[in-house]
Design a protein around this motif. Structure first.
Motif, PDB file in Angstrom:
ATOM      1  N   ASP A  51     -24.484  -0.727   4.307  1.00 55.36           N
ATOM      2  CA  ASP A  51     -25.494  -0.254   2.573  1.00 55.36           C
ATOM      3  C   ASP A  51     -24.177  -1.444   1.701  1.00 55.36           C
ATOM      4  O   ASP A  51     -24.135  -1.484   0.690  1.00 55.36           O
ATOM      5  CB  ASP A  51     -24.920   1.397   2.693  1.00 55.36           C
ATOM      6  CG  ASP A  51     -25.271   1.983   3.555  1.00 55.36           C
ATOM      7  OD1 ASP A  51     -26.775   1.717   2.916  1.00 55.36           O
ATOM      8  OD2 ASP A  51     -25.213   2.994   4.143  1.00 55.36           O
ATOM      9  N   ASN A  79     -39.337   4.581   9.649  1.00 56.35           N
ATOM     10  CA  ASN A  79     -38.783   5.562  10.329  1.00 56.35           C
ATOM     11  C   ASN A  79     -38.902   6.304   9.122  1.00 56.35           C
ATOM     12  O   ASN A  79     -38.959   6.606   8.032  1.00 56.35           O
ATOM     13  CB  ASN A  79     -36.915   5.459   9.470  1.00 56.35           C
ATOM     14  CG  ASN A  79     -36.197   6.084   9.655  1.00 56.35           C
ATOM     15  OD1 ASN A  79     -35.809   7.384   9.137  1.00 56.35           O
ATOM     16  ND2 ASN A  79     -35.171   6.501  10.110  1.00 56.35           N
ATOM     17  N   TYR A 106     -23.519   1.900   9.374  1.00 47.28           N
ATOM     18  CA  TYR A 106     -24.294   1.692   7.581  1.00 47.28           C
ATOM     19  C   TYR A 106     -23.259   1.906   6.962  1.00 47.28           C
ATOM     20  O   TYR A 106     -24.454   1.374   5.733  1.00 47.28           O
ATOM     21  CB  TYR A 106     -24.850   3.403   8.082  1.00 47.28           C
ATOM     22  CG  TYR A 106     -25.988   3.137   9.200  1.00 47.28           C
ATOM     23  CD1 TYR A 106     -27.832   2.551   8.653  1.00 47.28           C
ATOM     24  CD2 TYR A 106     -25.672   3.060  10.743  1.00 47.28           C
ATOM     25  CE1 TYR A 106     -28.514   2.622   9.536  1.00 47.28           C
ATOM     26  CE2 TYR A 106     -27.421   2.555  11.532  1.00 47.28           C
ATOM     27  CZ  TYR A 106     -28.408   2.279  10.908  1.00 47.28           C
ATOM     28  OH  TYR A 106     -29.149   2.235  11.167  1.00 47.28           O
ATOM     29  N   GLY A 112     -34.234  -2.941   8.248  1.00 49.55           N
ATOM     30  CA  GLY A 112     -33.836  -1.335   6.987  1.00 49.55           C
ATOM     31  C   GLY A 112     -33.238  -2.498   6.346  1.00 49.55           C
ATOM     32  O   GLY A 112     -33.264  -2.334   4.665  1.00 49.55           O
ATOM     33  N   TYR A 113     -32.135  -3.733   5.822  1.00 51.53           N
ATOM     34  CA  TYR A 113     -31.686  -4.293   5.406  1.00 51.53           C
ATOM     35  C   TYR A 113     -31.617  -5.201   4.736  1.00 51.53           C
ATOM     36  O   TYR A 113     -31.105  -5.916   3.285  1.00 51.53           O
ATOM     37  CB  TYR A 113     -29.953  -3.452   5.727  1.00 51.53           C
ATOM     38  CG  TYR A 113     -29.148  -2.635   5.735  1.00 51.53           C
ATOM     39  CD1 TYR A 113     -28.955  -1.538   4.837  1.00 51.53           C
ATOM     40  CD2 TYR A 113     -29.214  -2.466   6.700  1.00 51.53           C
ATOM     41  CE1 TYR A 113     -28.296  -1.027   4.749  1.00 51.53           C
ATOM     42  CE2 TYR A 113     -28.961  -0.604   6.835  1.00 51.53           C
ATOM     43  CZ  TYR A 113     -28.578   0.395   6.249  1.00 51.53           C
ATOM     44  OH  TYR A 113     -28.022   1.123   5.981  1.00 51.53           O
ATOM     45  N   PHE A 161     -37.474   9.303   7.698  1.00 51.72           N
ATOM     46  CA  PHE A 161     -37.162   9.573   6.412  1.00 51.72           C
ATOM     47  C   PHE A 161     -37.450   8.620   5.264  1.00 51.72           C
ATOM     48  O   PHE A 161     -36.951   8.266   4.484  1.00 51.72           O
ATOM     49  CB  PHE A 161     -35.549  10.196   6.887  1.00 51.72           C
ATOM     50  CG  PHE A 161     -35.435  11.154   7.886  1.00 51.72           C
ATOM     51  CD1 PHE A 161     -35.725  12.436   7.251  1.00 51.72           C
ATOM     52  CD2 PHE A 161     -35.840  10.550   9.646  1.00 51.72           C
ATOM     53  CE1 PHE A 161     -35.988  13.316   8.370  1.00 51.72           C
ATOM     54  CE2 PHE A 161     -35.173  11.840  10.113  1.00 51.72           C
ATOM     55  CZ  PHE A 161     -35.741  12.973   9.336  1.00 51.72           C
ATOM     56  N   THR A 162     -36.805   7.175   5.801  1.00 50.74           N
ATOM     57  CA  THR A 162     -36.955   6.194   4.647  1.00 50.74           C
ATOM     58  C   THR A 162     -37.775   5.366   5.071  1.00 50.74           C
ATOM     59  O   THR A 162     -37.791   4.145   3.636  1.00 50.74           O
ATOM     60  CB  THR A 162     -35.626   5.458   5.567  1.00 50.74           C
ATOM     61  OG1 THR A 162     -36.177   4.939   6.478  1.00 50.74           O
ATOM     62  CG2 THR A 162     -34.028   5.696   5.739  1.00 50.74           C
ATOM     63  N   GLN A 163     -38.736   4.877   5.409  1.00 49.35           N
ATOM     64  CA  GLN A 163     -40.056   4.447   5.745  1.00 49.35           C
ATOM     65  C   GLN A 163     -39.782   2.562   6.082  1.00 49.35           C
ATOM     66  O   GLN A 163     -40.698   2.147   5.686  1.00 49.35           O
ATOM     67  CB  GLN A 163     -41.171   4.561   4.559  1.00 49.35           C
ATOM     68  CG  GLN A 163     -41.507   5.632   4.111  1.00 49.35           C
ATOM     69  CD  GLN A 163     -42.787   5.983   5.520  1.00 49.35           C
ATOM     70  OE1 GLN A 163     -43.609   5.542   5.723  1.00 49.35           O
ATOM     71  NE2 GLN A 163     -42.116   7.808   5.758  1.00 49.35           N
ATOM     72  N   LYS A 164     -38.373   2.999   6.576  1.00 51.42           N
ATOM     73  CA  LYS A 164     -37.944   0.925   6.879  1.00 51.42           C
ATOM     74  C   LYS A 164     -39.058   1.233   8.066  1.00 51.42           C
ATOM     75  O   LYS A 164     -38.968   1.796   8.497  1.00 51.42           O
ATOM     76  CB  LYS A 164     -36.377   1.214   7.226  1.00 51.42           C
ATOM     77  CG  LYS A 164     -35.852   1.106   4.930  1.00 51.42           C
ATOM     78  CD  LYS A 164     -34.021   1.332   5.719  1.00 51.42           C
ATOM     79  CE  LYS A 164     -33.772   0.776   4.275  1.00 51.42           C
ATOM     80  NZ  LYS A 164     -32.290   1.491   4.413  1.00 51.42           N
TER      81      LYS A 164
END
Length: 261
Positions: free
Chosen positions: A178, A240, A174, A199-200, A242-245
């Motif tokens: 990031d 997710n 991660y 996610g990315y 927490f992130t809404q991804k």
């Protein structure tokens, strides 16, 4: 920025890639996904000219990629491969400094700008504390981060990553994602972990049997139907909390039956 037009590749009378056409816009994070043997790494090797396509053309800013001199290409493209053998046991600092080679004339010395860029690259890749150690003393994950630092030192416009999280523990996976997501350059990465891709990545290219099966945003591509048709897996799609991804979870037919009890 980067365009692939009707590209095919054959080796020993076996066709590995079939008529691929897609484009990658400047500043985007593009993921290439697909099962093992689908052609992801082969496509990347053609982009960074480790392999030569059998047919078709690749262009960078509308210029044929094959017409770039090697040093000029290295200023445009930096590459982190799955495995990077280092023949001589250089220190980490010396290895990262090699990322400045495309900007050097023959026998030119390193200057203050080079030193500053190398320091910044090591800091970004979290390898400053390893700089005096030799490469072969490092773990697999540490080696991966050092090679990333060398690629960052190239200051190229496009960063190509082939399975960048291979050998990394989850924390460093991660951290790396990031880091590259925050770079103001174009990223092209072959990814094994579909949730990292979700996610990315801004855009995903889905490979199947050497062909482009589909392309689009993670929401368009990472569907239950795609998982079944391309990866031969039952999957659910959620967010997710927490992130809404986008997040995928996988199960077998047996496990699906147990869930009904």
């Amino acid at each position: 920025m980067l365009a692939v037009k009707n590209v095919s590749f054959s080796m020993q009378d076996k066709q590995i890639l079939h008529n691929l056409t897609f484009s990658i816009d400047q500043g985007k994070f593009v993921g290439i996904i697909g099962p093992n043997g689908s052609g992801k790494s082969t496509m990347l090797k053609i982009i960074y000219r480790h392999l030569k396509q059998t047919s078709g053309v690749l262009t960078l800013c509308e210029k044929d990629l094959g017409h770039f001199a090697q040093k000029k290409l290295a200023q445009e493209l930096a590459v982190v491969t799955q495995e990077t053998p280092v023949v001589f046991d250089f220190t980490v600092r010396d290895l990262v400094m090699m990322g400045r080679t495309p900007y050097k004339k023959w026998l030119a010395s390193d200057n203050q700008d080079d030193f500053a860029i190398v320091e910044d690259s090591m800091r970004l890749a979290n390898v400053q504390h390893l700089q005096s150690r030799t490469f072969n003393q490092l773990s697999g994950g540490e080696k991966k981060r050092v090679i990333l630092a060398r690629a960052l030192a190239q200051q190229a416009k496009i960063l190509i990553l082939d399975e960048p999280t291979n050998h990394l523990d989850i924390e460093h996976q991660y951290q790396l994602m990031d880091l590259v997501k925050g770079l103001p350059i174009t990223i092209v990465a072959a990814l094994h972990d579909l949730n990292l891709a979700a996610g990315y990545c801004d855009k995903l290219l889905v490979m199947k049997d050497g062909a482009l099966y589909m392309e689009g945003t993670p929401e368009q591509v990472l569907t239950e139907e795609t998982m079944k048709q391309v990866f031969q897996m039952q999957a659910g799609v959620s967010r997710n909390p927490f992130t809404q991804k986008l997040h995928l979870f996988f199960y077998t037919e047996h496990e699906k039956g147990l869930g009904k009890n």
